[in-house]
Write a protein that holds these residues in place. Structure first.
Motif, short mmCIF file in Angstrom:
data_model
loop_
_atom_site.label_atom_id
_atom_site.label_comp_id
_atom_site.label_asym_id
_atom_site.label_seq_id
_atom_site.Cartn_x
_atom_site.Cartn_y
_atom_site.Cartn_z
N PHE A 115 -1.43 2.69 -14.47
CA PHE A 115 -0.89 2.81 -13.09
C PHE A 115 -1.87 2.26 -12.05
N LEU A 116 -2.31 1.01 -12.29
CA LEU A 116 -3.33 0.42 -11.41
C LEU A 116 -2.82 0.24 -9.98
N TYR A 117 -3.71 0.48 -9.05
CA TYR A 117 -3.40 0.31 -7.64
C TYR A 117 -3.21 -1.18 -7.34
N PRO A 118 -2.25 -1.62 -6.55
CA PRO A 118 -1.26 -0.82 -5.82
C PRO A 118 0.11 -0.74 -6.50
N LEU A 119 0.16 -0.95 -7.83
CA LEU A 119 1.48 -1.04 -8.49
C LEU A 119 2.41 0.15 -8.20
N PRO A 120 1.92 1.40 -8.18
CA PRO A 120 2.86 2.50 -7.92
C PRO A 120 3.54 2.39 -6.54
N PHE A 121 2.95 1.63 -5.64
CA PHE A 121 3.56 1.48 -4.31
C PHE A 121 4.36 0.19 -4.17
N ARG A 122 4.38 -0.59 -5.21
CA ARG A 122 5.13 -1.86 -5.14
C ARG A 122 6.54 -1.66 -5.66
N ASP A 123 7.45 -2.46 -5.16
CA ASP A 123 8.82 -2.36 -5.62
C ASP A 123 8.95 -3.13 -6.94
N LEU A 124 8.87 -2.38 -8.04
CA LEU A 124 8.98 -3.03 -9.34
C LEU A 124 10.38 -2.81 -9.92
N GLY A 125 11.27 -2.35 -9.06
CA GLY A 125 12.62 -2.06 -9.53
C GLY A 125 12.82 -0.59 -9.80
N SER A 126 11.82 0.24 -9.41
CA SER A 126 11.93 1.67 -9.71
C SER A 126 12.50 2.42 -8.51
N GLU A 127 12.93 3.67 -8.76
CA GLU A 127 13.46 4.50 -7.68
C GLU A 127 12.31 4.93 -6.78
N SER A 128 12.61 5.16 -5.50
CA SER A 128 11.52 5.49 -4.57
C SER A 128 10.88 6.84 -4.89
N TRP A 129 11.68 7.76 -5.49
CA TRP A 129 11.11 9.08 -5.79
C TRP A 129 10.23 9.06 -7.03
N SER A 130 10.26 7.95 -7.77
CA SER A 130 9.56 7.97 -9.06
C SER A 130 8.04 8.04 -8.87
N THR A 131 7.51 7.41 -7.81
CA THR A 131 6.05 7.44 -7.63
C THR A 131 5.54 8.85 -7.36
N PRO A 132 6.12 9.60 -6.37
CA PRO A 132 5.61 10.98 -6.20
C PRO A 132 5.82 11.84 -7.44
N LEU A 133 6.97 11.65 -8.11
CA LEU A 133 7.20 12.49 -9.30
C LEU A 133 6.18 12.14 -10.40
N PHE A 134 5.87 10.87 -10.50
CA PHE A 134 4.88 10.46 -11.49
C PHE A 134 3.52 11.13 -11.18
N LEU A 135 3.15 11.09 -9.90
CA LEU A 135 1.86 11.69 -9.53
C LEU A 135 1.89 13.21 -9.78
N ILE A 136 3.04 13.82 -9.51
CA ILE A 136 3.13 15.27 -9.76
C ILE A 136 3.02 15.54 -11.27
N SER A 137 3.68 14.70 -12.07
CA SER A 137 3.62 14.94 -13.52
C SER A 137 2.18 14.80 -14.02
N LEU A 138 1.44 13.82 -13.47
CA LEU A 138 0.03 13.69 -13.87
C LEU A 138 -0.78 14.91 -13.42
N THR A 139 -0.43 15.42 -12.22
CA THR A 139 -1.15 16.60 -11.73
C THR A 139 -0.91 17.78 -12.67
N VAL A 140 0.35 17.95 -13.08
CA VAL A 140 0.67 19.08 -13.96
C VAL A 140 -0.11 18.96 -15.28
N LEU A 141 -0.09 17.74 -15.85
CA LEU A 141 -0.82 17.53 -17.12
C LEU A 141 -2.32 17.75 -16.90
N GLY A 142 -2.82 17.15 -15.81
CA GLY A 142 -4.26 17.22 -15.54
C GLY A 142 -4.74 18.65 -15.33
N VAL A 143 -3.95 19.44 -14.58
CA VAL A 143 -4.37 20.83 -14.32
C VAL A 143 -4.41 21.60 -15.65
#
Ligand code: HEM
Lengths: 483, 250
Positions: A115-143
Motif C-alpha cells: 500500500f505504498l503512498y500515494p496509491l491508497p489515495f489514487r483512483d485505481l478504480g476502487s470505491e471511495s470508502w475502501s481506503t478508510p476501511l482498509f486502514l481500519i482493518s490494518l488498525t484492527v490487525l495491528g492492535v
C-alpha cells in the motif's frame, strides 16, 4: 488435562484451522494470478490487482500469526502466557481479515500488499470508502498483534532479566543461568515484531492524518516508503524467525536427539540478527535517489549481516544434529529440515538481490517474488506445517511416516520447486513483477507463468492433503473436554 | 501622501501582474511527460521536401522550441538564450533542435529569416520549420497559445520540449532557462535519469529532506526522526516492561 492447557490447545487448534483455510484460498488466488499472466484465463487488471493485494496481505498475516501461535504454545513450557490475550488476538485477526477481504473484493482496493503512498489515495478504480476501511482493518490487525506480542514479551521478562532473555551471560564462560535458545530467539524476534508493528501504527496515523485533513496535510513519499518497509520487510523476516525458534525448541525432541543448548555463538548470532534485521529494510530504497548514500550502504551491509550469522548458526546446528547419527525421521523434522533448506536458498536469492550492483538489474523483476516465495512457501510454511503436525499428533494419533505422507511431501517439493523456478527464470530474464499481463515483447513471461501455475497446482494438492490430516485432528482437539 | 499613492499604485500594478500570470499559464512542466509527440509533416527551411517529426527524432533526440516570427515578446530572447546555451555545451551535443512556428501566418521564408537572424541557417543541428498540422502538434504537447486580436499577438508560454528517440516527451522547460537546466533536458532525452525534487510546502511538515532551490541543497527534515521512531518506542516499551516486572517481583 488441566483446563488452562486445554484452553490453549483449543485456541491453537482453532488458529491452525483458520490459517490453513485462508492459506488454501490465497494459493488459489496465486494460481489465478499466474493463469492470468499466462493468458490461460482473462481477468481485468483491477481483478488481478485486488487478487494480488488480498493474496499478499493474507499470506503475510497468516504466516505471521502461525509463527505467533506456535511460539505462544511452546512458551507455555517456560512461562505462563495469557489465554485472554491469545483469544483477543484471534478475534481481532478474524475481524481484520474479514474487513480486509471486504475492502479488496467489495471495495476493489488494489494497491498491492505494500500500500505504498500515494496509491491508497489514487483512483485505481476502487470505491471511495475502501481506503478508510482498509486502514481500519490494518488498525484492527495491528492492535491485536501488538497487544499479543507485548504480552508475550512481558511474560518472558517476568521470569528472565533483560540480559538473561538476550542470553548475554553466555558471552562469559560458566554462565550461571542457562537461557534456552527458544527464549533468546523469541525475545529477539518479538522486539523486531513490536518495532515493525509500531512502524505500521505510525504509517496508519499518517495516512489517516492526510485523509481527514482534506489537503492541509500531505505526506512525504520517502518517509512513507521508509516506514512501510520498516513494517513490511521487518515483519516478513521476523515471522521466519518465529518459525526458527520453534525448530530450535522441538527439532531435537522429535528426532530423538538431545535438545539444543545455548552457546556463546548462538547468543552472539541472534543478538546481531536483532540489530541488523531492523536496518536491512533500507535495501528496498536503493532506487530512491534522495535517500542518503550512507543509508543505502547500511541497507546492503545489514542485509548480509542479518542473514549470515543466524543462517550459518542454524544450518550448522541442524546439520550437526542429523549428520552421521541415527535420526528418527518423521514428517515433522523432515518439514523442518526442508524448510531450513528453503530458507537458506531463498535467503541467498535475497542477498543477491540486496547487493546494490545486482539490484540495478533485478529490481522489481520476478526475481523478487522468486526469493521471497522460496523462504515463505518452501521455508516458513514448512516450519509452521511441521509445528501444526507435531501439535495435532501430540494428542491424537502418533507421528508416523506413512507412504502417503512421503508421496505428499514429494508433491509439495516438486510443486514448490517448479513454481519457484518459473519465477527465478523469469526474474533472470528481466520479466517485471506485478504485471497482470505481459507485453508482447516479453515472450517468455506468459509461458513461464503457465509453468508456474501448473506446479503451484501440484503444491496445492499437497497442501490439501496436509490440511485434511491436520484439520481432522484439530477438530478432535476442539471437541475434547477437560475430563 | 505622495508616498502612499506610490505604494498603492505599485501594489495595484503588481496585483495586475499576479492576475495576468494566473490567467495566462495553465501549462505545467510535468504535463504530458511520456506522452507521444504528434508526428506532424514538416516543411523545413532550406529544403523543398516535406519531412516529418518522426524522421527527425528517430535519427537523434530532439529539442522542440515553439515560436512565431512576428512575436514582440518572449520568442526572441528565448531563442537567443537557447542558442547561447547550446553554444556553451562542451559535451552532450548529440541532439537536434526543431524550431516550429505555431502561427499559421508564418511561411518558410519567415522561418529562414528567423534562422538567419541567429546565424543558424547553415547549422545542421538546427531545423526551422512550419507545419500544416500545428493544432494536432501543439495539442500533443499541451501548449495552448491564445490569440489577442487587440495586440495582434499570441499570448503564449516560452516552452522547450525534450523528445527522445521514440518520440516520447521526457521533459519540458518553461521560461528562459540556464544552461544547467538545458543539460538536464539533454540527459532526459538520452533516457538518463534526472532527479527532481518537490519544493517545500506548508502542508508537508514531515519531509525526510527539504530541498532549497536557491542553494540546490537537500537538508535533513523532521521526517527522518520518524524513521527512527519505531525503534525508539520499542526500546521504551521494553524498558517499561522491565521496570514493571522488577516492581512486581519486589
Ligand atoms: C503456491 C503458493 C503461492 C502462489 C501460487 C503464489 C503466487 C503469487 C503470485 C503470482 C504473485 C504475484 C507475482 C507478481 O508480482 O507478478 C504473488 C505475490 C505475492 N505472494 Fe505469493 N504465491 C504463493 C505463496 C505465497 C506464500 C506462502 C506467501 C507467504 C508470505 C506469499 C506472499 C506473497 C506476497 C507478499 C506477494 C506480493 C504481493 C504484492 O506484490 O503486493 N505467496 N504470489
Amino acid at each position: 488435562m488441566n483446563i488452562e492447557s486445554l484452553k490453549l490447545k483449543k485456541i491453537s487448534a482453532l488458529w491452525i484451522i483458520v490459517i490453513l483455510v485462508l492459506f488454501i484460498a490465497s494459493i488459489v488466488l496465486g494460481i489465478l494470478m499466474r493463469l492470468n499472466q499466462g493468458k490461460v484465463i482473462e481477468q481485468s487488471p483491477l481483478t488481478f490487482y485486488t487478487n494480488m493485494t488480498t493474496h499478499g496481505l493474507t499470506m503475510i498475516g497468516i504466516w505471521f500469526a502461525a509463527g505467533m501461535v506456535a511460539v505462544n504454545y511452546l512458551l507455555q513450557r517456560y512461562v505462563k502466557t495469557s489465554y485472554g490475550v491469545n483469544l483477543f488476538a484471534f478475534i481481532l485477526t478474524v475481524i481484520g481479515v474479514v474487513m480486509l477481504w471486504i475492502t479488496t473484493y467489495a471495495g476493489k482496493f488494489s494497491t498491492g500488499w505494500t500500500f505504498l503512498y500515494p496509491l491508497p489515495f489514487r483512483d485505481l478504480g476502487s470505491e471511495s470508502w475502501s481506503t478508510p476501511l482498509f486502514l481500519i482493518s490494518l488498525t484492527v490487525l495491528g492492535v491485536g498483534w501488538l497487544v499479543w506480542s507485548v504480552s508475550l514479551m512481558a511474560q518472558i521478562l517476568k521470569k528472565y532479566t533483560l540480559s538473561q532473555a538476550f542470553a548475554w551471560q553466555h558471552f562469559k564462560s560458566n554462565a550461571s543461568v542457562e537461557t534456552p535458545p527458544f527464549i533468546l530467539i523469541t525475545t529477539v524476534t518479538l522486539i523486531g515484531v513490536i518495532a515493525s508493528l509500531i512502524a505500521a501504527v505510525i504509517v496508519i496515523i499518517l495516512y489517516f492524518a492526510e485523509y481527514f485533513s482534506h489537503g492541509d496535510f500531505v505526506n512525504d513519499a520517502l518517509l512513507m516508503k521508509n516506514l512501510i518497509y520498516f513494517f513490511g520487510h521487518t515483519i516478513a523476516n521476523e515471522m521466519l524467525y518465529l518459525g526458527l525458534a520453534v525448530i530450535y525448541e522441538i527439532f531435537g525432541e522429535v528426532s530423538d536427539r538431545p535438545k539444543w543448548k545455548m552457546t556463546w555463538y548462538i547468543s552472539l548470532a541472534w543478538n546481531c540478527a536483532m540489530i541488523f534485521i531492523l536496518t536491512a529494510f533500507f535495501h528496498h530504497l536503493y532506487m530512491d535517489f534522495v535517500q542518503p548514500q550512507a543509508l543505502q550502504i547500511v541497507g546492503q551491509l545489514a542485509s548480509y549481516l542479518a542473514s549470515i550469522p543466524s543462517a550459518a548458526v542454524t544450518v550448522f546446528s541442524i546439520v550437526a544434529a542429523v549428520y552421521g547419527v541415527k535420526v528418527r525421521w518423521s514428517i515433522v523434522n523432515l518439514l523442518f529440515f526442508l524448510g531450513v533448506a528453503g530458507w537458506v536458498i531463498g535467503g541467498l536469492g535475497a542477498v543477491i538481490d540486496a547487493t546494490i550492483s545486482n539490484n540495478i538489474m533485478l529490481h522489481n523483476t520476478l526475481w523478487v517474488p522468486a526469493h521471497f516465495h522460496t523462504y515463505n512457501a518452501m521455508g516458513n510454511v514448512l516450519f509452521s506445517l511441521g509445528f501444526f503436525y507435531w501439535f495435532s499428533t501430540q494428542y491424537v494419533d502418533k507421528l508416523v511416516l506413512s507412504k502417503l505422507t512421503k508421496y505428499t511431501l514429494a508433491l509439495l517439493i516438486i510443486g514448490g520447486i517448479g513454481f519457484l523456478m518459473a519465477f527465478y527464470v523469469a526474474g533472470a530474464n528481466s520479466i517485471p513483477r506485478r504485471y497482470s499481463t505481459y507485453p508482447v515483447e516479453l515472450t517468455s513471461g506468459p509461458y513461464l507463468a503457465k509453468v508456474g501455475a501448473l506446479f503451484a497446482s501440484i503444491y496445492l494438492i499437497a497442501i490439501l492433503i496436509f490440511f485434511y490430516n491436520i484439520a481432522k485432528r484439530c477438530f478432535v482437539i476442539l471437541s475434547a473436554s477437560s475430563r | 501622501m505622495f508616498r502612499y499613492f506610490i505604494c498603492f499604485f505599485t501594489l495595484a500594478c503588481f496585483s495586475f501582474f499576479v492576475y495576468a500570470n494566473d490567467n495566462h499559464s495553465e501549462l505545467r512542466e510535468e504535463q504530458n511527460i511520456y506522452g507521444k509527440i504528434y508526428n506532424a509533416p514538416l516543411h523545413l527551411s532550406g529544403s523543398s521536401k516535406v519531412t516529418s517529426v518522426e524522421s527527425l527524432y528517430s535519427r537523434k533526440p530532439l529539442i522542440v522550441a515553439l515560436v512565431f516570427t512576428r512575436c514582440y515578446g518572449i520568442c526572441n530572447p528565448y531563442l537567443l538564450q537557447l542558442s547561447e546555451n547550446i553554444k556553451q555545451l562542451q559535451s552532450n551535443t548529440d541532439f537536434n533542435v526543431l524550431v516550429v512556428s505555431f502561427d499559421p501566418r508564418d511561411n518558410l521564408k519567415d522561418m529562414t529569416n528567423l534562422a538567419k537572424q541567429y546565424r543558424l541557417e547553415n547549422n545542421r543541428q538546427w531545423n526551422f520549420a512550419t507545419t500544416d498540422s500545428i493544432n494536432e502538434f501543439i495539442n500533443s504537447i499541451g501548449f495552448n497559445p491564445k490569440w489577442d486580436s487587440i495586440t495582434q499577438q499570441f499570448d503564449h508560454d516560452a516552452l522547450l520540449v525534450g523528445v527522445n528517440e521514440k518520440g516520447l516527451i521526457t521533459k519540458n522547460l518553461l521560461g528562459i532557462r540556464t544552461v544547467d537546466d538545458l543539460q538536464l533536458m539533454i540527459r532526459s532525452i538520452h533516457n538518463v535519469f534526472i532527479p527532481s525534487y518537490r519544493l517545500p510546502t506548508k502542508s508537508n511538515i514531515f519531509s525526510c529532506f527539504n530541498y532549497d532551490p536557491k542553494t540546490q541543497t537537500n537538508r535533513p527534515g523532521l521526517g527522518l526522526l520518524f524513521v527512527a521512531l519505531p525503534a525508539i518506542i520499542t526500546f521504551l516499551i521494553v524498558i517499561i516492561i522491565v521496570i514493571k516486572s522488577k516492581r512486581a517481583a519486589a
